[in-house]
Design a protein around this motif. Structure first.
Motif, short mmCIF file in Angstrom:
data_model
loop_
_atom_site.label_atom_id
_atom_site.label_comp_id
_atom_site.label_asym_id
_atom_site.label_seq_id
_atom_site.Cartn_x
_atom_site.Cartn_y
_atom_site.Cartn_z
N GLN A 156 -7.65 -10.05 -8.23
CA GLN A 156 -7.89 -8.57 -7.93
C GLN A 156 -6.55 -7.85 -7.20
N VAL A 157 -6.57 -6.73 -7.76
CA VAL A 157 -5.37 -5.89 -7.65
C VAL A 157 -5.80 -5.07 -6.38
N GLN A 158 -4.96 -4.83 -5.17
CA GLN A 158 -4.98 -4.22 -4.06
C GLN A 158 -3.70 -3.20 -3.94
N LEU A 159 -3.89 -2.19 -3.59
CA LEU A 159 -2.88 -1.29 -3.07
C LEU A 159 -3.35 -0.55 -1.71
N VAL A 160 -2.68 -1.08 -0.62
CA VAL A 160 -3.27 -0.74 0.72
C VAL A 160 -2.08 0.32 1.48
N GLU A 161 -2.55 1.58 1.64
CA GLU A 161 -1.78 2.44 2.18
C GLU A 161 -2.02 2.59 3.72
N SER A 162 -0.96 2.61 4.23
CA SER A 162 -1.08 2.95 5.71
C SER A 162 -0.12 4.08 6.21
N ALA A 176 1.17 -1.52 0.70
CA ALA A 176 1.43 -3.21 0.61
C ALA A 176 0.41 -3.40 -0.71
N ALA A 177 1.20 -4.29 -1.78
CA ALA A 177 0.48 -4.68 -3.02
C ALA A 177 0.05 -6.03 -2.77
N SER A 178 -0.84 -6.24 -3.59
CA SER A 178 -1.29 -7.55 -4.07
C SER A 178 -1.87 -7.74 -5.27
N GLY A 179 -1.77 -9.05 -6.00
CA GLY A 179 -2.28 -9.13 -7.30
C GLY A 179 -1.73 -8.47 -8.46
N ILE A 180 -0.48 -8.13 -8.26
CA ILE A 180 0.39 -7.97 -9.37
C ILE A 180 1.80 -8.48 -8.82
N ILE A 181 2.47 -8.71 -10.03
CA ILE A 181 4.11 -8.91 -9.95
C ILE A 181 4.80 -7.94 -9.32
N PHE A 182 4.92 -7.62 -8.24
CA PHE A 182 5.37 -6.33 -7.61
C PHE A 182 6.68 -5.95 -8.08
N SER A 183 7.63 -7.05 -8.10
CA SER A 183 9.15 -6.82 -8.11
C SER A 183 9.31 -6.22 -9.72
N ASN A 212 7.14 -3.82 -11.09
CA ASN A 212 6.50 -2.75 -11.21
C ASN A 212 7.08 -1.28 -10.87
N THR A 213 7.13 -0.42 -11.70
CA THR A 213 7.48 0.80 -11.15
C THR A 213 6.39 1.42 -10.06
N MET A 214 6.86 1.94 -9.06
CA MET A 214 5.78 2.10 -7.91
C MET A 214 6.16 3.94 -7.77
N GLY A 215 4.91 4.45 -7.47
CA GLY A 215 5.20 6.00 -6.95
C GLY A 215 4.03 6.19 -5.87
N TRP A 216 4.71 7.33 -5.20
CA TRP A 216 3.74 8.32 -4.31
C TRP A 216 3.21 9.49 -5.00
N TYR A 217 2.03 9.86 -4.85
CA TYR A 217 1.44 10.82 -5.21
C TYR A 217 0.65 11.67 -3.97
N ARG A 218 0.41 13.02 -4.16
CA ARG A 218 -0.38 13.52 -3.05
C ARG A 218 -1.27 14.76 -3.63
N SER A 232 1.35 -0.87 -13.76
CA SER A 232 -0.10 -1.54 -14.12
C SER A 232 -1.18 -0.59 -14.02
N ASP A 233 -0.75 0.59 -13.63
CA ASP A 233 -1.89 1.70 -13.57
C ASP A 233 -2.91 1.51 -12.47
N TYR A 234 -2.49 0.96 -11.42
CA TYR A 234 -3.66 0.93 -10.24
C TYR A 234 -3.38 1.89 -9.01
N TRP A 235 -4.47 2.21 -8.51
CA TRP A 235 -4.02 3.42 -7.49
C TRP A 235 -4.61 2.67 -6.07
#
Length: 113
Positions: free
Chosen positions: A1-7, A23-30, A32-38, A100-103
């Motif tokens: 199960q993929v989780q992305l938890v902002e704080s 903090a990411a879990s359930g994906i091979i983080f290293s 992954n291209t990661m982004g911040w949106y607003r 991985s297209d998770y939010w």
């Protein structure tokens, strides 16, 4: 199960600083291209910053020079350092794995005196 938890969101005065974490879990983080949106009230969600697996970064013109995206692969965490905050930075900030297209669920940032 993929989780992305902002704080790290909250209320800050204009000119202040905050650091968001995702903090990411359930994906091979290293790999992954990661982004911040607003997303501000009544506006479309917009890309704020991106960091590739290799550490290359890109920023929206409105935040370039004020915001810094970084990552810690050992902790599977991506950060957004925000400085010289303005009222127009007020929004819900979301973390996303572009590869991985998770939010994440989002964290509120409010810039107000």
């Amino acid at each position: 199960q993929v989780q992305l938890v902002e704080s790290g969101g909250g209320l800050v005065q204009p000119g202040g600083s905050l650091r968001l974490s995702c903090a990411a879990s359930g994906i091979i983080f290293s790999i992954n291209t990661m982004g911040w949106y607003r997303q501000a009230p009544g506006k479309q969600r917009e890309l704020v910053a991106v960091i590739t697996s290799g550490g290359s970064t890109n920023y929206a013109p409105s935040v370039r020079g004020r915001f810094t995206i970084s990552r810690d692969n050992a902790e599977s965490t991506v950060y957004l350092g925000m400085h010289s905050l303005k009222p127009e930075d007020t929004a819900v900030y979301y973390c996303r794995s572009l590869t991985s297209d998770y939010w994440g669920q989002g964290t509120q940032v409010t810039v107000s005196s």
